[in-house]
Design a protein around this motif. Structure first.
Motif, short mmCIF file in Angstrom:
data_model
loop_
_atom_site.label_atom_id
_atom_site.label_comp_id
_atom_site.label_asym_id
_atom_site.label_seq_id
_atom_site.Cartn_x
_atom_site.Cartn_y
_atom_site.Cartn_z
N MET A 27 -42.12 -32.21 -14.36
CA MET A 27 -40.84 -31.74 -13.77
C MET A 27 -40.94 -30.24 -13.28
N ASP A 28 -40.21 -30.16 -12.23
CA ASP A 28 -40.47 -28.65 -11.67
C ASP A 28 -39.31 -27.71 -11.98
N VAL A 29 -39.77 -26.52 -12.79
CA VAL A 29 -38.64 -25.77 -13.26
C VAL A 29 -37.94 -24.98 -12.29
N VAL A 30 -38.84 -24.50 -11.28
CA VAL A 30 -38.20 -23.68 -10.30
C VAL A 30 -36.92 -23.90 -9.81
N PRO A 31 -36.90 -25.25 -9.18
CA PRO A 31 -35.40 -25.74 -8.48
C PRO A 31 -34.20 -25.65 -9.52
N CYS A 51 -29.37 -23.33 -11.75
CA CYS A 51 -28.67 -22.64 -12.71
C CYS A 51 -28.18 -21.21 -12.53
N LEU A 52 -29.04 -20.62 -11.59
CA LEU A 52 -28.65 -19.19 -11.16
C LEU A 52 -27.62 -19.07 -10.38
N ALA A 53 -27.74 -19.75 -9.45
CA ALA A 53 -26.45 -20.12 -8.39
C ALA A 53 -25.29 -20.38 -8.91
N ALA A 54 -25.16 -21.54 -9.88
CA ALA A 54 -23.86 -21.79 -10.73
C ALA A 54 -23.38 -20.44 -11.30
N SER A 55 -24.16 -19.86 -12.02
CA SER A 55 -23.84 -18.49 -12.63
C SER A 55 -23.36 -17.77 -11.92
N GLN A 56 -23.92 -17.45 -10.68
CA GLN A 56 -23.52 -16.53 -9.81
C GLN A 56 -22.21 -16.74 -9.17
N LEU A 57 -21.90 -17.93 -8.75
CA LEU A 57 -20.74 -18.56 -8.46
C LEU A 57 -19.62 -18.38 -9.58
N ALA A 58 -19.88 -18.55 -10.57
CA ALA A 58 -19.09 -18.34 -11.68
C ALA A 58 -18.79 -17.09 -11.83
N ASN A 59 -19.52 -16.00 -11.89
CA ASN A 59 -19.46 -14.68 -11.99
C ASN A 59 -18.42 -14.06 -10.88
N HIS A 60 -18.90 -14.72 -9.86
CA HIS A 60 -17.84 -14.36 -8.37
C HIS A 60 -16.51 -14.80 -8.59
N HIS A 61 -16.16 -16.13 -8.95
CA HIS A 61 -14.83 -16.34 -9.44
C HIS A 61 -14.12 -15.61 -10.59
N LEU A 62 -14.90 -15.33 -11.50
CA LEU A 62 -14.36 -14.40 -12.32
C LEU A 62 -13.91 -13.15 -12.03
N ARG A 63 -14.86 -12.24 -11.20
CA ARG A 63 -14.37 -10.88 -10.61
C ARG A 63 -13.16 -11.11 -9.55
N GLN A 64 -13.10 -12.33 -8.88
CA GLN A 64 -11.96 -12.58 -8.17
C GLN A 64 -10.61 -12.76 -8.87
N ARG A 65 -10.68 -13.38 -10.24
CA ARG A 65 -9.45 -13.54 -10.81
C ARG A 65 -9.07 -12.06 -11.48
N ASP A 66 -10.27 -11.41 -12.00
CA ASP A 66 -9.95 -10.06 -12.72
C ASP A 66 -9.12 -9.10 -11.63
N GLN A 67 -9.68 -9.21 -10.44
CA GLN A 67 -8.99 -8.36 -9.22
C GLN A 67 -7.31 -8.84 -9.01
#
Length: 83
Positions: A1-5, A10-26
């Motif tokens: 199994m290739d771990v990098v993909p 996982c990183l992309a999903a985390s970044q998207l969740a953080n983006h949505h959280l910042r939008q809600r906070d604003q």
């Protein structure tokens, strides 16, 4: 199994969740500020309380510093002060 993909996904999903959280906070901050209300934020890691808007007025206090530490907070009012 290739771990990098999997890590990239996982990183992309985390970044998207953080983006949505910042939008809600604003959105929340804008809504509270537009209502003329006061709000506060507690930075637990740094033991710092920050107040914004009409926070002081809501509690009958004079406007003071916008940020202060818990050690600088006034002590509780004596019993019967608010009667």
């Amino acid at each position: 199994m290739d771990v990098v993909p999997a890590l990239r996904k996982c990183l992309a999903a985390s970044q998207l969740a953080n983006h949505h959280l910042r939008q809600r906070d604003q959105q929340m901050r804008l809504a509270l500020d537009s209502l003329g209300g006061g709000r506060w934020e507690w930075d637990i890691a740094h033991q710092k309380l920050s107040c914004y808007g009409r926070f002081y007025e809501a509690f009958g206090l004079e406007a003071g510093p916008t940020s202060f530490t818990f050690a600088s907070l006034p002590t509780p009012a004596p019993a019967g002060l608010w009667r």
